[in-house]
Write a protein that holds these residues in place. Structure first.
Motif, PDB file in Angstrom:
ATOM      1  N   PRO A  75       0.877  -1.210   0.006  1.00 49.71           N
ATOM      2  CA  PRO A  75       0.076   0.003   0.025  1.00 49.71           C
ATOM      3  C   PRO A  75       0.818   1.236   0.030  1.00 49.71           C
ATOM      4  N   ALA A  76       2.082   1.154   0.257  1.00 54.40           N
ATOM      5  CA  ALA A  76       2.891   2.401   0.253  1.00 54.40           C
ATOM      6  C   ALA A  76       3.338   2.841  -1.009  1.00 54.40           C
ATOM      7  N   VAL A  77       3.264   1.688  -1.897  1.00 54.53           N
ATOM      8  CA  VAL A  77       3.785   2.155  -3.431  1.00 54.53           C
ATOM      9  C   VAL A  77       2.319   2.402  -4.095  1.00 54.53           C
ATOM     10  N   PRO A  78       2.666   3.196  -4.916  1.00 50.07           N
ATOM     11  CA  PRO A  78       1.554   3.891  -5.705  1.00 50.07           C
ATOM     12  C   PRO A  78       0.992   2.819  -6.775  1.00 50.07           C
ATOM     13  N   TRP A  79      -0.355   2.934  -6.842  1.00 53.70           N
ATOM     14  CA  TRP A  79      -1.107   1.844  -7.791  1.00 53.70           C
ATOM     15  C   TRP A  79      -0.656   2.039  -9.085  1.00 53.70           C
ATOM     16  N   VAL A  80      -0.340   1.076  -9.891  1.00 56.98           N
ATOM     17  CA  VAL A  80      -0.046   1.030 -11.748  1.00 56.98           C
ATOM     18  C   VAL A  80      -1.155   0.162 -11.974  1.00 56.98           C
ATOM     19  N   PRO A  81      -1.892   0.833 -12.708  1.00 55.75           N
ATOM     20  CA  PRO A  81      -2.863  -0.124 -13.746  1.00 55.75           C
ATOM     21  C   PRO A  81      -2.356  -1.159 -14.465  1.00 55.75           C
ATOM     22  N   TYR A  82      -2.885  -2.082 -14.710  1.00 59.41           N
ATOM     23  CA  TYR A  82      -2.328  -3.201 -15.459  1.00 59.41           C
ATOM     24  C   TYR A  82      -3.529  -3.659 -16.292  1.00 59.41           C
ATOM     25  N   THR A  83      -3.327  -4.480 -17.499  1.00 63.48           N
ATOM     26  CA  THR A  83      -4.006  -5.126 -18.357  1.00 63.48           C
ATOM     27  C   THR A  83      -4.240  -6.551 -18.286  1.00 63.48           C
ATOM     28  N   LEU A  84      -5.479  -6.910 -17.925  1.00 61.22           N
ATOM     29  CA  LEU A  84      -5.523  -8.520 -17.888  1.00 61.22           C
ATOM     30  C   LEU A  84      -6.159  -8.999 -19.311  1.00 61.22           C
ATOM     31  N   VAL A  85      -5.417  -9.909 -19.732  1.00 61.84           N
ATOM     32  CA  VAL A  85      -5.785 -10.739 -21.237  1.00 61.84           C
ATOM     33  C   VAL A  85      -6.281 -12.103 -21.066  1.00 61.84           C
TER      34      VAL A  85
END
Length: 146
Positions: A75-85
């Motif tokens: 939770p201390a690391v900013p969230w980075v969106p990802y793509t599900l395939v």
């Protein structure tokens, strides 16, 4: 995820691992080590098989929020969106889910496009010196298809 993919191999040799029933030929991913689940099969030996390196995009979507546990994220690391395939494997014709490689988004993965499986990082703990690996899907360049 031990036994789900080859480990300690080059990117070109990296494969997802499944099992195939010797009696009916049914292929399972993730692997099935107990018994053939095909209701029409009396059962046979289950042997490990390397699955297709390539497949076609069946569907994909963006993951734009931090999922709840048991997903591992700091939770201390900013969230980075990802793509599900969702990818239909070339030979097995089964659909396997996974994340796209970092930097690959929905716009890079039109339905029907060809992708390949590559090793990826799920989580790193620098303090402990551990890296948890997984698989990612990456688009195959048009010139690599010929």
């Amino acid at each position: 995820m031990a036994g789900w993919f080859t480990e300690g191999t080059t990117e070109e040799e990296f494969r997802l691992l499944g099992t195939r029933c010797s009696a009916c030929g049914t292929v399972y991913f993730p692997r099935e080590d107990g018994h053939c689940r095909n209701p029409g099969c009396a059962g046979g030996e289950l042997a490990e098989v390397a699955l297709s390196k390539r497949g076609t995009v069946w569907s994909c979507t963006d993951g734009r929020y931090r999922p709840p546990p048991p997903y591992v994220s700091d939770p201390a690391v900013p969230w980075v969106p990802y793509t599900l395939v969702a990818v239909e494997l070339e030979a097995e014709r089964m659909v396997v889910l996974g994340q796209a490689a970092p930097g690959v988004g929905v716009a890079d993965l039109p339905v029907g496009s060809v992708v390949e499986v590559v090793p990826g990082v799920l989580d790193e703990d620098a303090a402990a010196g551990t890296v948890h690996t997984t698989w990612h899907w990456r688009p195959v360049a048009a010139e690599a298809l010929s």
